[in-house]
Design an enzyme around this catalytic site. Structure first.
Site, PDB file in Angstrom:
ATOM      1  CB  ALA A 109       0.319   6.294  18.461  1.00 51.92           C
ATOM      2  CE  LYS A 110      -6.300   1.785  17.316  1.00 46.54           C
ATOM      3  NZ  LYS A 110      -6.155   2.259  18.709  1.00 46.54           N
ATOM      4  NE  ARG A 111       1.452   9.040  15.671  1.00 48.40           N
ATOM      5  CZ  ARG A 111       0.487   9.525  16.447  1.00 48.40           C
ATOM      6  NH1 ARG A 111      -0.732   9.034  16.346  1.00 48.40           N
ATOM      7  NH2 ARG A 111       0.731  10.501  17.313  1.00 48.40           N
TER       8      ARG A 111
END
Length: 288
Positions: A107-109
């Site tokens: 998700a690369k939050r």
């Protein structure tokens, strides 16, 4: 899944393969769509069913050869509620049918504390909770720490990625010669440990794995870029493998889209098996 359990799965399967579920509706074989069309009467559910049916078949075909799956959230969020429903069903299917597989939400939050807290809750609580989530470290400790508050869950920090643009910032050095990715590795080890934190390092970085291991000798690395992006598994292992393996090597397009015909599942299984056999040979070299 804790570190010990992950290592046990790698040892049992002689594999450190992660299959990326980057499911693009435009690349799903027509035979899958026909299968869904024949069963699905509700037009509104059709898109979600296309994605889920494809994922399910790919998972069943590749599960014997991998230890992890990595659905990429962008490929689900772009379809709105239908895509998110397919993502949730995919995670629930994995947990029910293959409970020993490690699940990574790619998700690369990365945002300020309160927002990160909500992101962490969305991935680590409820029916569709996963084992790990990818996180961007640019905003610092308070953007990462909410994810680390969950026992038995993992944060996978972006460190040195496989894309061409990674050189724009990640290799920039300060006045002491320390490059940005090295600072990320060094500083972040004050936030988490090798029991709950991994790092993303692209397979295309080659010998740079040697530099990574100087700063983070024991952490697991999630390694995208083998296969379609041109990364070499042998080179990754030469410089990055540890006594505990320490690697999860991801392949997405090279497996799930290896064929778009009626034989897509068989070809995906074949490609996954080929990688697993290469991995078994690399593990044998370190007597793992």
């Amino acid at each position: 899944m804790d570190r010990k359990e992950l290592i046990e799965q790698i040892r049992a399967k002689k594999s450190f393969l992660c299959v990326g579920l980057d499911t693009d509706i435009n690349k799903i074989p027509e035979c899958v769509k026909k299968l869904v069309d024949d069963k699905c009467e509700d037009e509104e559910d059709r898109l979600s069913m296309y994605i889920y049916a494809f994922n399910k078949i790919i998972i069943d075909a590749t599960a014997p050869y991998c230890v992890a799956y990595k659905p990429n959230l962008a490929f689900y969020e772009c379809y709105g509620i239908d895509g998110l429903y397919a993502y949730e069903r995919t995670v629930e299917y994995l947990k029910e049918k293959y409970p020993n597989h490690f699940i990574i939400a790619d998700a690369k939050r990365g945002d300020i504390g309160n927002t990160s807290k909500m992101y962490a809750q969305s991935f680590f609580e409820g029916n569709s909770q996963v084992d790990a989530v990818t996180v961007a470290p640019y905003m610092g400790e308070d953007s990462v720490s909410p994810f680390l508050s969950y026992e038995g869950k993992w944060v996978i920090l972006l460190a040195l990625t496989s894309n061409k643009g990674s050189h724009d910032f990640q290799l920039t050095a300060d006045s002491d010669g320390e490059r940005l990715f090295e600072k990320v590795l060094r500083v972040s080890q004050q936030w988490g440990t090798d029991q709950n934190m991994m790092y993303v390092v692209g397979a295309t970085q080659g010998q740079m794995f040697e530099d990574i291991r100087k700063v983070a000798p024991n952490h697991f690395l999630l390694v995208p870029g083998v296969g379609a992006q041109g990364g070499s598994l042998q080179e990754v292992c030469k410089y990055g493998i540890t006594k505990d393996c320490g690697l999860l090597v991801n392949s997405s397009r090279g497996i799930i889209y290896a064929s778009n015909g009626d034989d897509f599942a068989e070809v995906a299984a074949k490609k996954a098996k080929e990688l697993q056999e290469e991995m078994a040979a690399e593990l044998k070299k370190i007597s793992f």
